[in-house]
Design a protein around this motif. Structure first.
Motif, PDB file in Angstrom:
ATOM      1  N   GLY A   1     122.519  37.849-116.126  1.00  0.00           N
ATOM      2  CA  GLY A   1     123.327  38.265-114.986  1.00  0.00           C
ATOM      3  C   GLY A   1     124.586  37.451-114.782  1.00  0.00           C
ATOM      4  N   PHE A   2     124.759  36.367-115.529  1.00  0.00           N
ATOM      5  CA  PHE A   2     125.994  35.592-115.443  1.00  0.00           C
ATOM      6  C   PHE A   2     127.022  36.212-116.384  1.00  0.00           C
ATOM      7  CE2 PHE A   2     124.940  31.898-112.906  1.00  0.00           C
ATOM      8  CZ  PHE A   2     123.549  31.888-112.951  1.00  0.00           C
ATOM      9  N   PRO A   3     128.240  36.466-115.921  1.00  0.00           N
ATOM     10  CA  PRO A   3     129.226  37.162-116.753  1.00  0.00           C
ATOM     11  C   PRO A   3     129.878  36.269-117.798  1.00  0.00           C
ATOM     12  CG  PRO A   3     130.193  36.615-114.645  1.00  0.00           C
ATOM     13  CD  PRO A   3     128.748  36.200-114.559  1.00  0.00           C
ATOM     14  N   ASN A   4     130.323  36.896-118.877  1.00  0.00           N
ATOM     15  CA  ASN A   4     131.243  36.335-119.873  1.00  0.00           C
ATOM     16  C   ASN A   4     130.613  35.350-120.852  1.00  0.00           C
ATOM     17  OD1 ASN A   4     133.404  37.728-118.616  1.00  0.00           O
ATOM     18  ND2 ASN A   4     133.621  36.062-117.143  1.00  0.00           N
TER      19      ASN A   4
ATOM     20  N   PHE B   1     113.880  20.468-146.251  1.00  0.00           N
ATOM     21  CA  PHE B   1     114.559  21.638-145.707  1.00  0.00           C
ATOM     22  C   PHE B   1     113.889  22.931-146.178  1.00  0.00           C
ATOM     23  CE2 PHE B   1     117.890  24.921-145.858  1.00  0.00           C
ATOM     24  CZ  PHE B   1     118.285  24.903-144.539  1.00  0.00           C
ATOM     25  N   ASP B   2     113.549  22.983-147.440  1.00  0.00           N
ATOM     26  CA  ASP B   2     112.933  24.190-147.995  1.00  0.00           C
ATOM     27  C   ASP B   2     111.572  24.465-147.353  1.00  0.00           C
ATOM     28  OD1 ASP B   2     111.021  25.236-150.577  1.00  0.00           O
ATOM     29  OD2 ASP B   2     112.907  26.299-150.231  1.00  0.00           O
ATOM     30  N   ARG B   3     110.853  23.419-146.986  1.00  0.00           N
ATOM     31  CA  ARG B   3     109.529  23.601-146.400  1.00  0.00           C
ATOM     32  C   ARG B   3     109.592  24.105-144.961  1.00  0.00           C
ATOM     33  NH1 ARG B   3     106.711  17.810-148.008  1.00  0.00           N
ATOM     34  NH2 ARG B   3     106.111  18.322-150.168  1.00  0.00           N
ATOM     35  N   TRP B   4     110.468  23.545-144.179  1.00  0.00           N
ATOM     36  CA  TRP B   4     110.372  23.707-142.724  1.00  0.00           C
ATOM     37  C   TRP B   4     111.387  24.659-142.131  1.00  0.00           C
ATOM     38  CZ3 TRP B   4     105.894  22.247-141.147  1.00  0.00           C
ATOM     39  CH2 TRP B   4     105.236  21.193-141.787  1.00  0.00           C
ATOM     40  N   TYR B   5     112.528  24.828-142.756  1.00  0.00           N
ATOM     41  CA  TYR B   5     113.522  25.755-142.212  1.00  0.00           C
ATOM     42  C   TYR B   5     113.278  27.148-142.778  1.00  0.00           C
ATOM     43  CZ  TYR B   5     116.063  22.257-139.605  1.00  0.00           C
ATOM     44  OH  TYR B   5     116.401  21.316-138.680  1.00  0.00           O
ATOM     45  N   ARG B   6     112.328  27.813-142.134  1.00  0.00           N
ATOM     46  CA  ARG B   6     111.890  29.138-142.557  1.00  0.00           C
ATOM     47  C   ARG B   6     111.780  30.052-141.345  1.00  0.00           C
ATOM     48  NH1 ARG B   6     112.342  30.286-147.987  1.00  0.00           N
ATOM     49  NH2 ARG B   6     111.802  28.433-149.216  1.00  0.00           N
ATOM     50  N   PRO B   7     111.912  31.378-141.549  1.00  0.00           N
ATOM     51  CA  PRO B   7     111.967  32.288-140.394  1.00  0.00           C
ATOM     52  C   PRO B   7     110.690  32.299-139.565  1.00  0.00           C
ATOM     53  CG  PRO B   7     111.827  33.509-142.475  1.00  0.00           C
ATOM     54  CD  PRO B   7     112.109  32.082-142.833  1.00  0.00           C
ATOM     55  N   GLU B   8     109.519  32.113-140.215  1.00  0.00           N
ATOM     56  CA  GLU B   8     108.277  32.168-139.459  1.00  0.00           C
ATOM     57  C   GLU B   8     108.093  30.956-138.551  1.00  0.00           C
ATOM     58  OE1 GLU B   8     108.555  31.693-142.633  1.00  0.00           O
ATOM     59  OE2 GLU B   8     107.172  30.137-143.379  1.00  0.00           O
ATOM     60  N   ARG B   9     108.949  29.963-138.681  1.00  0.00           N
ATOM     61  CA  ARG B   9     108.898  28.780-137.823  1.00  0.00           C
ATOM     62  C   ARG B   9     110.045  28.754-136.815  1.00  0.00           C
ATOM     63  NH1 ARG B   9     105.364  25.488-140.719  1.00  0.00           N
ATOM     64  NH2 ARG B   9     105.415  25.734-142.997  1.00  0.00           N
ATOM     65  N   THR B  10     110.830  29.808-136.770  1.00  0.00           N
ATOM     66  CA  THR B  10     112.093  29.799-136.029  1.00  0.00           C
ATOM     67  C   THR B  10     112.131  30.917-134.990  1.00  0.00           C
ATOM     68  OG1 THR B  10     113.208  28.938-138.002  1.00  0.00           O
ATOM     69  CG2 THR B  10     114.606  29.893-136.285  1.00  0.00           C
ATOM     70  N   THR B  11     112.773  30.634-133.859  1.00  0.00           N
ATOM     71  CA  THR B  11     113.014  31.630-132.818  1.00  0.00           C
ATOM     72  C   THR B  11     114.499  31.664-132.499  1.00  0.00           C
ATOM     73  OG1 THR B  11     110.849  31.155-131.848  1.00  0.00           O
ATOM     74  CG2 THR B  11     112.408  32.388-130.484  1.00  0.00           C
ATOM     75  N   ILE B  12     115.019  32.848-132.332  1.00  0.00           N
ATOM     76  CA  ILE B  12     116.408  32.999-131.886  1.00  0.00           C
ATOM     77  C   ILE B  12     116.387  33.497-130.450  1.00  0.00           C
ATOM     78  CG2 ILE B  12     118.539  34.316-132.186  1.00  0.00           C
ATOM     79  CD1 ILE B  12     118.095  34.255-135.150  1.00  0.00           C
ATOM     80  N   ILE B  13     116.974  32.703-129.548  1.00  0.00           N
ATOM     81  CA  ILE B  13     117.080  33.075-128.146  1.00  0.00           C
ATOM     82  C   ILE B  13     118.537  33.408-127.859  1.00  0.00           C
ATOM     83  CG2 ILE B  13     116.763  32.336-125.750  1.00  0.00           C
ATOM     84  CD1 ILE B  13     114.713  30.277-126.846  1.00  0.00           C
ATOM     85  N   VAL B  14     118.801  34.625-127.419  1.00  0.00           N
ATOM     86  CA  VAL B  14     120.150  35.042-127.038  1.00  0.00           C
ATOM     87  C   VAL B  14     120.114  35.343-125.549  1.00  0.00           C
ATOM     88  CG1 VAL B  14     122.048  36.628-127.461  1.00  0.00           C
ATOM     89  CG2 VAL B  14     120.468  36.066-129.323  1.00  0.00           C
ATOM     90  N   ALA B  15     120.788  34.517-124.761  1.00  0.00           N
ATOM     91  CA  ALA B  15     120.748  34.667-123.309  1.00  0.00           C
ATOM     92  C   ALA B  15     122.161  34.778-122.762  1.00  0.00           C
ATOM     93  CB  ALA B  15     120.027  33.485-122.660  1.00  0.00           C
ATOM     94  N   GLY B  16     122.288  35.530-121.649  1.00  0.00           N
ATOM     95  CA  GLY B  16     123.583  35.615-120.995  1.00  0.00           C
ATOM     96  C   GLY B  16     124.040  37.049-120.787  1.00  0.00           C
ATOM     97  N   ASP B  17     125.346  37.247-120.938  1.00  0.00           N
ATOM     98  CA  ASP B  17     125.960  38.554-120.758  1.00  0.00           C
ATOM     99  C   ASP B  17     125.809  39.327-122.067  1.00  0.00           C
ATOM    100  OD1 ASP B  17     129.232  39.613-119.479  1.00  0.00           O
ATOM    101  OD2 ASP B  17     127.402  40.727-119.951  1.00  0.00           O
TER     102      ASP B  17
END
Length: 928
Positions: free
Chosen positions: A36-39, A195-211
């Motif tokens: 609900g916050f703009p821009n 990096f190869d072990r731990w930076y994987r999609p099943e361990r990651t969340t993308i949060i998109v918040a805002g407008d």
């Protein structure tokens, strides 16, 4: 791919937003939250890897290390190209590493969402760095460790955890063991494995918040992230065996500091279903928080400690709950430890009342809601819970558990976890503590035995239920009488932290607790600001308590002694003894403005504080806080009745214009380089230098100089010139920044607080601590880069990039409720348009020639005041005045052009005269 699932806000939900969740085929979780916050949009990417995942011996610190390396770019987007994109988006970004996660966050204008998602996807999937870059960054990590080593609390936590754990990886902090950090340059091959072990999609969340529109956001994530491949690596974190008995550890500290005493216990893992962790956290908060009987006893009445705190962190695995105190006298360490243990024993045997628990739940609920006043805060709060189960619902489930707690739950948690076998007592001190501190008594020893004013109000109305108001008085450190330095700050503290004539401060704290209300103060050179914050439901009850603190202070002698001690400790211990970086910045300010009202810290001087009496405070209060001296602003879901109530209350202030107006101080313009070396027992060398400015926000050149400081060294920005040349290219330190406005407490935050208005400013360059052997070179390269910038000027391309960034970033830096209200009042004080309009209008009219002309007119690389803090002051002085060469050695290979440039810089003549270098023992700083 799973279909999107909507997480609607239920009746008992803490977060009032309607989120949409989706899991991609590769396991990547996506959560979209329109706020609900703009821009503005905030992108948070928590990865389920932290120090907990560092299971191999000799490999600690890599989760934190990749927080750094992730900004080193890819083949498609090398660092300069990546930073160029982030800069054009007007974004501010950073990352942090915890025991259980690494979180990357970026806040920017909504139009750039796809671009940011695209470049973030590239670095998560295609991070690329050479061995030389790896080695350079590893030295920067060591620099960060050295920076933290000046903080006694950080060292105490490191020792406490090492002692408490035998097998589990929580044994080391996120920084890692020092031996592993020092060996990190040799671990290039392993870094690729980690990096190869731990930076994987099943361990990651993308949060998109805002407008943001959820479906469009999901489409963008799918477009750029869906090809990221799942990983196959699996490992087990070692299980910690049961505790075998109480442990005591002591940390000797080389420099003067107040003693620390902590008592820690094994604590349960986080759960959004089970009650134990939430119950223990609530129990310790009630037992040791600001409304607790022990806080009143030790901090207010007996005044044996100046800090009492507790922590029960949310962690994936069983962790440590901790209670700590900073003791004023070492002789009281045993007494304070026993007082803590006595309170713990009581928590194990006596249930809290229903009323007390209900008030605590209320305070917790309203306190969290109060903090959710901008998109980045909302997204960041969500990220701190999402990483457990990659679910939006986790935070709401956890707060439902908290809301369901009973006194019996708290008592059960205390009995189970607050035990002798699980106890770890840790102390830290400079002086010797009583021998008895090393002998730990049993908790059973402490268990109870059975047997009308013309005041205009600026209103910023919004839908936020949290009401915030600011009372800005034209009274600050510049008004301190000679010999009474620190009086303005101490008077403000006596208003905000010493109660009213009707209520003592402990009574006020208890009354504020269930409504999560706060009434705080901030004192600077020209301003003292009191800020009240309360949910609209509690407006009337809050002001019946808060406003009498200003209008009818208690002025009790015991509060005066307590707050005076606290201010001296903040000056001597927190600023001078424990924080070289802020010490250097504050000392530079006082040196440049010596002899004026700006010539001492707002906290005062030791001699000035010693001379202040309670009668001095009463007199200053009566003269400074008048109707004619105050500016008032209020924001949130404000009603006419609220503003009327506030105006009616402030009508009780004395009439009059307040203290006499100050004149703009005239700073001392250096002749050449004038250096003060503060001799202090420290691992690193901190550097600040600058010169006085007459340019403030009301000056026509202000937007131009704002662009210059952003180009040279935007605070905490990795894309600016000084950072790129000193930190990124050479790995010499943690950061390098420039300023044209005061920024106290800069190492703790991204943006300066509002309400720091000044009639004169300082151009300042802050070189964060470097290895002592590189101190001379660091000064040389900073001056060389500044001189080159001044002589060559900003290019048209640099001008366009910097202006584009600032045109957007001005919205980010004024995005919170507090910032918007504070900047509006500042604009009144400066008599300028609203800040974002002032800056955008000013920036839009500038040309590159305007900026370069302003830079040459107001700045210099030759005539500067310099403050350096180091251990070997005499040795550093000899190097400076002799203009001795200052070679620099790297762990990794550097391009020939860099080495050639280093040789030129290392032989650059600074022409510092012996009489222009002064050595000051740290003990003498801020004494008079």
């Amino acid at each position: 791919m799973a279909a999107p699932a909507e997480s609607g806000a239920g009746k008992a939900d803490l977060l009032p937003f309607k989120a949409t969740e989706k899991t991609l085929a590769n396991g990547l979780k996506v959560i979209v939250v329109p706020t609900g916050f703009p821009n503005i949009v905030s992108l948070q990417i928590p990865v389920q890897t932290g120090s907990r995942n560092e299971v191999e011996p000799g490999k600690s610190g890599f989760a934190h290390f990749f927080e750094h390396m992730m900004f080193r770019g890819t083949k498609e987007y090398p660092p300069e190209k990546y930073q160029d994109i982030i800069t054009k988006a007007g974004a501010r970004q950073n990352a942090y590493t915890s025991d259980d996660l690494t979180n990357y966050y970026t806040t920017f204008a909504k139009d750039d969402l796809e671009t940011v998602l695209k470049v973030e996807a590239d670095r998560f999937q295609h991070l690329d760095y050479s061995e030389d870059v790896f080695k350079t960054e590893s030295r920067a990590v060591l620099g960060e460790y050295n920076k933290n080593s000046a903080n006694p609390m950080s060292k105490l936590f490191e020792v406490m955890r090492d002692a408490a754990y035998e097998k589990h990886t929580y044994k080391h902090t996120t920084m890692g063991f020092i031996k592993d950090i020092e060996d990190m340059p040799n671990q290039y091959a392993y870094s690729k494995v980690f990096f190869d072990r731990w930076y994987r999609p099943e361990r990651t969340t993308i949060i998109v918040a805002g407008d943001v529109e959820p479906q469009k956001a999901f489409a963008m994530v799918e477009k750029y992230w869906s090809k990221w491949q799942r990983g196959t690596y699996k490992t087990d974190v070692p299980v910690e065996p049961a505790a075998k008995g109480a442990i005591y550890k002591h940390v000797p500290w080389a420099t003067p500091t107040l003693p620390l005493v902590t008592v820690a216990f094994r604590a349960p893992a986080f759960s959004e279903k089970a009650r134990e962790q939430a119950a223990l956290s609530m129990l310790l908060s009630l037992s040791f928080g600001r409304t607790s009987p022990l806080f009143k006893r030790l901090v207010q009445d007996e005044q044996k400690v100046d800090q009492l705190f507790d922590s029960t962190p949310n962690r994936v695995d069983p962790t440590l709950a901790m209670v700590g105190a900073r003791v004023k006298r070492g002789d009281d360490a045993v007494y304070v430890r026993d007082a803590i243990m006595q309170t713990i024993a009581k928590a194990r045997t006596e249930a809290v009342s229903d009323k007390t628990l209900a008030e605590a739940k209320s305070a917790l609920k309203y306190g969290v809601i109060r903090s959710l006043d901008n998109t980045e805060q909302i997204a960041g709060t969500l990220a701190s819970f999402v990483h457990f189960n990659r679910s939006y619902g986790t935070i709401n489930n956890y707060y439902r558990v908290l809301d369901s707690l009973t006194p019996a739950d708290l008592l059960a948690a205390g009995r189970k976890f607050l035990t002798d076998d699980g106890m770890v007592v840790t102390t830290l001190s400079h002086s010797t503590l009583p021998a008895e501190i090393a002998t730990l008594p049993k908790l059973a020893r402490f268990e109870p035995k059975t047997g009308k004013a013309n005041i205009d109000i600026l209103v910023q109305k919004s839908a936020l239920p949290q009401i915030r108001y600011k009372l800005l008085f034209s009274a600050g450190a510049a008004h301190d009488p000679a010999g009474k330095e620190g009086l303005a700050a101490l008077t403000a503290a006596m208003v905000a932290a010493a109660g009213s004539s009707d209520r003592k401060i402990d009574e006020i704290a208890k009354a504020f607790f269930p409504m999560a209300g706060s009434f705080t103060e901030q004192t600077d050179k020209e301003m003292t600001t009191f800020t009240g914050s309360i949910h609209k439901d509690n407006w009337t009850a809050f002001n019946e308590i808060a406003l009498p603190m200003l209008l009818s202070p208690g002025f009790r002698q015991e509060d005066f002694r307590r707050l005076k001690d606290a201010q001296k400790n903040a000056l001597q211990t927190d600023l001078k003894d424990n924080n070289e970086e802020e010490l250097g910045k504050e000392r530079l300010q006082t040196n440049v403005f010596a002899g004026s009202g700006y010539g001492h810290a707002a906290l005062g001087t030791v001699k000035g504080l010693d001379s202040i009496t309670l009668d001095d405070v009463k007199s200053f209060w009566k003269s400074a806080y008048t109707q004619g001296a105050v500016r008032v602003g209020i924001s949130g879901d404000v009603t006419d009745a609220m503003t009327a109530t506030l105006k009616q209350a402030l009508a009780k202030l004395p009439e009059g214009e307040g203290l006499p107006a100050t004149t703009a101080p005239v700073g001392k313009m250096p002749n050449g380089l004038e250096v003060e070396i503060i001799e202090k027992n420290t691992r690193a060398t901190a550097i600040s230098f600058g010169l006085p400015l007459t340019v403030t926000r009301s000056h026509p050149d202000f937007p131009a100089l704002w662009m210059v400081k952003t180009w040279l060294g935007e605070h905490r920005s990795s894309s600016a010139l000084l950072y790129q040349r000193i930190r990124e290219l050479r790995g010499m330190n943690y950061g390098d920044y420039a300023y044209t406005e005061a920024f106290p407490r800069g190492m703790f935050q991204f943006f300066p607080n509002p309400n720091l208005g000044r009639k004169a400013q300082l151009f300042e360059v802050w070189i964060r601590p470097v290895a002592p052997e590189n101190g001379h070179f660091a000064l040389r390269i900073a001056l060389a880069e500044l001189d080159k910038a001044l002589s060559k000027g900003m290019s048209k391309e640099q001008f366009d990039i910097t202006r584009g960034y600032l045109m957007k970033n001005v919205f980010v830096m004024t995005s919170t409720q507090d910032q918007q209200l504070g900047y509006a009042l500042d604009s009144q004080w400066y008599n300028t348009p609203e800040f974002t309009k002032l800056m955008r209008d000013g920036l839009s009219k500038l040309t590159v020639d305007d900026v370069n002309a302003a830079m040459k007119k107001h700045l210099s690389a030759k005539n500067l005041s310099v403050v350096m803090i180091t251990k070997d002051a005499a040795g550093l002085k000899e190097k400076l005045v002799s203009d001795a060469p200052s070679p620099i050695k790297y762990d990794g290979n550097k391009p020939k052009e860099v080495l050639d440039e280093d040789q030129v810089i290392g032989n650059m003549k600074l022409n510092i005269k012996p009489e222009a270098v002064k050595i000051t023992p740290a003990a003498e700083v801020f004494a008079n």
